[in-house]
Design a protein around this motif. Sequence first.
Motif, PDB file in Angstrom:
ATOM      1  N   UNK A   9       0.827  -1.219   0.000  1.00  0.00           N
ATOM      2  CA  UNK A   9       0.000   0.000   0.000  1.00  0.00           C
ATOM      3  C   UNK A   9       0.853   1.258   0.000  1.00  0.00           C
ATOM      4  N   UNK A  10       1.512   1.521   1.125  1.00  0.00           N
ATOM      5  CA  UNK A  10       2.198   2.803   1.313  1.00  0.00           C
ATOM      6  C   UNK A  10       3.407   2.948   0.393  1.00  0.00           C
ATOM      7  N   UNK A  11       3.387   3.995  -0.438  1.00  0.00           N
ATOM      8  CA  UNK A  11       4.475   4.235  -1.367  1.00  0.00           C
ATOM      9  C   UNK A  11       4.402   3.397  -2.626  1.00  0.00           C
ATOM     10  N   UNK A  12       3.389   2.534  -2.707  1.00  0.00           N
ATOM     11  CA  UNK A  12       3.221   1.663  -3.874  1.00  0.00           C
ATOM     12  C   UNK A  12       1.858   1.919  -4.528  1.00  0.00           C
ATOM     13  N   UNK A  13       0.799   1.662  -3.792  1.00  0.00           N
ATOM     14  CA  UNK A  13      -0.540   2.027  -4.263  1.00  0.00           C
ATOM     15  C   UNK A  13      -0.901   3.448  -3.850  1.00  0.00           C
ATOM     16  N   UNK A  18       0.537  13.001  -2.695  1.00  0.00           N
ATOM     17  CA  UNK A  18      -0.787  13.461  -3.104  1.00  0.00           C
ATOM     18  C   UNK A  18      -1.887  12.944  -2.182  1.00  0.00           C
ATOM     19  N   UNK A  19      -1.526  11.992  -1.296  1.00  0.00           N
ATOM     20  CA  UNK A  19      -2.483  11.325  -0.412  1.00  0.00           C
ATOM     21  C   UNK A  19      -3.617  10.678  -1.203  1.00  0.00           C
ATOM     22  N   UNK A  20      -3.234  10.044  -2.308  1.00  0.00           N
ATOM     23  CA  UNK A  20      -4.225   9.397  -3.161  1.00  0.00           C
ATOM     24  C   UNK A  20      -3.576   8.266  -3.945  1.00  0.00           C
ATOM     25  N   UNK A  21      -4.422   7.449  -4.577  1.00  0.00           N
ATOM     26  CA  UNK A  21      -3.959   6.412  -5.495  1.00  0.00           C
ATOM     27  C   UNK A  21      -3.904   7.034  -6.888  1.00  0.00           C
ATOM     28  N   UNK A  22      -2.744   6.983  -7.567  1.00  0.00           N
ATOM     29  CA  UNK A  22      -2.648   7.588  -8.898  1.00  0.00           C
ATOM     30  C   UNK A  22      -3.742   7.066  -9.837  1.00  0.00           C
ATOM     31  N   UNK A  23      -4.240   7.954 -10.670  1.00  0.00           N
ATOM     32  CA  UNK A  23      -5.296   7.565 -11.608  1.00  0.00           C
ATOM     33  C   UNK A  23      -4.846   6.415 -12.490  1.00  0.00           C
ATOM     34  N   UNK A  48      -8.616  -2.202   9.876  1.00  0.00           N
ATOM     35  CA  UNK A  48      -9.282  -0.985  10.338  1.00  0.00           C
ATOM     36  C   UNK A  48      -8.636   0.269   9.769  1.00  0.00           C
ATOM     37  N   UNK A  49      -7.332   0.208   9.477  1.00  0.00           N
ATOM     38  CA  UNK A  49      -6.648   1.361   8.893  1.00  0.00           C
ATOM     39  C   UNK A  49      -7.044   1.551   7.438  1.00  0.00           C
ATOM     40  N   UNK A  50      -7.225   0.460   6.722  1.00  0.00           N
ATOM     41  CA  UNK A  50      -7.504   0.550   5.287  1.00  0.00           C
ATOM     42  C   UNK A  50      -8.847   1.194   4.987  1.00  0.00           C
ATOM     43  N   UNK A  51      -9.766   1.087   5.932  1.00  0.00           N
ATOM     44  CA  UNK A  51     -11.081   1.706   5.763  1.00  0.00           C
ATOM     45  C   UNK A  51     -10.955   3.216   5.636  1.00  0.00           C
ATOM     46  N   UNK A  55      -7.996   3.748  -0.583  1.00  0.00           N
ATOM     47  CA  UNK A  55      -8.010   2.493  -1.350  1.00  0.00           C
ATOM     48  C   UNK A  55      -9.268   1.687  -1.060  1.00  0.00           C
ATOM     49  N   UNK A  56     -10.092   2.193  -0.122  1.00  0.00           N
ATOM     50  CA  UNK A  56     -11.212   1.393   0.355  1.00  0.00           C
ATOM     51  C   UNK A  56     -12.250   1.098  -0.724  1.00  0.00           C
ATOM     52  N   UNK A  57     -12.301   1.921  -1.774  1.00  0.00           N
ATOM     53  CA  UNK A  57     -13.285   1.687  -2.829  1.00  0.00           C
ATOM     54  C   UNK A  57     -12.697   0.950  -4.033  1.00  0.00           C
ATOM     55  N   UNK A  58     -11.439   0.503  -3.911  1.00  0.00           N
ATOM     56  CA  UNK A  58     -10.827  -0.294  -4.970  1.00  0.00           C
ATOM     57  C   UNK A  58     -11.101  -1.771  -4.701  1.00  0.00           C
ATOM     58  N   UNK A  59     -11.306  -2.548  -5.749  1.00  0.00           N
ATOM     59  CA  UNK A  59     -11.658  -3.957  -5.587  1.00  0.00           C
ATOM     60  C   UNK A  59     -10.425  -4.845  -5.687  1.00  0.00           C
ATOM     61  N   UNK A  60     -10.250  -5.721  -4.690  1.00  0.00           N
ATOM     62  CA  UNK A  60      -9.175  -6.702  -4.691  1.00  0.00           C
ATOM     63  C   UNK A  60      -9.762  -8.076  -4.388  1.00  0.00           C
ATOM     64  N   UNK A  61      -9.095  -9.099  -4.884  1.00  0.00           N
ATOM     65  CA  UNK A  61      -9.554 -10.460  -4.629  1.00  0.00           C
ATOM     66  C   UNK A  61      -9.386 -10.831  -3.161  1.00  0.00           C
ATOM     67  N   UNK A  62      -8.302 -10.374  -2.558  1.00  0.00           N
ATOM     68  CA  UNK A  62      -8.057 -10.715  -1.166  1.00  0.00           C
ATOM     69  C   UNK A  62      -6.999  -9.817  -0.556  1.00  0.00           C
TER      70      UNK A  62
END
Length: 262
Positions: A9-13, A18-23, A48-51, A55-62
């Motif tokens: 997550x941090x520094x990768x996604x 920008x405090x965001x996930x790049x488009x 609880x942190x990820x909420x 990234x909380x509205x991005x879909x991941x398998x697991x």
Amino acid sequence: MIKAIFFDIDGTLLSHTTRSVPYSTQIALQHLKEKGIYTFIATGRHISEMVDLPIHDLEFEGYITLNGQYCYNRDGIIYDLPIHSHDIHNILKLIDKHPFPCIFVEKELMYINYHNDAVQIVQDAISTPLPDIQDINRAYSHPIYQVIPYDITSQKENIILDIMPHCQKTRWHELAIDIIPKTGGKQNGIREVLKHYDIQPEETMAFGDGHNDIDMFEFVGLSIAMGNATQELKEVASDVTDDIDHDGIYNALVKYNILQKD
């Protein structure tokens, strides 16, 4: 053929500039899903942190969370590995004698004994609110998957590890470390997840930027360090892409013909 990709997550996604996930990363994740390639989070963070992260509205398998100690998908737990109770008892006794701020992480809760300037600095650096203050003695009777001491020098770090013989540490900030079971780590969590999905390590890829991604990189088939990654991670990576704020994930996926350039 790549069947699954693991993302720190941090520094990768998540860019803390920008405090965001790049488009471009959001688009890449959407295209990977359309191609039937599984995407997984692989992080030191707690659910609880990820909420509270963008990234909380991005879909991941697991999700491989807590550096591999707690892994789950939409159907439930795939694998978990708590810290040995002997080690937890020892660090609680140490904190009682020589107090320092420390987070204790359960399945659904994470809490700290107190805040200080070091805690504030670290939490600001990862764009995360201060953890809740609770009585850490509850850790005597609840499974703990990770502990996070703050304001810890190398000398204090060694003292802690000496009294927690079943554990290992990862330093992710100059003022904070993660402590997890010695047999744990992202690699171990990923191994169990791949067994669940019947996927071989050589059919996987991973993106990361920090020290706690090293064992993951040594396990997957193709490992990509972000341009903003630590030098030690770049040295074990299969390749180094652009930094997070310059479309690093998207560019690497195009380079390796996993996605076609839009």
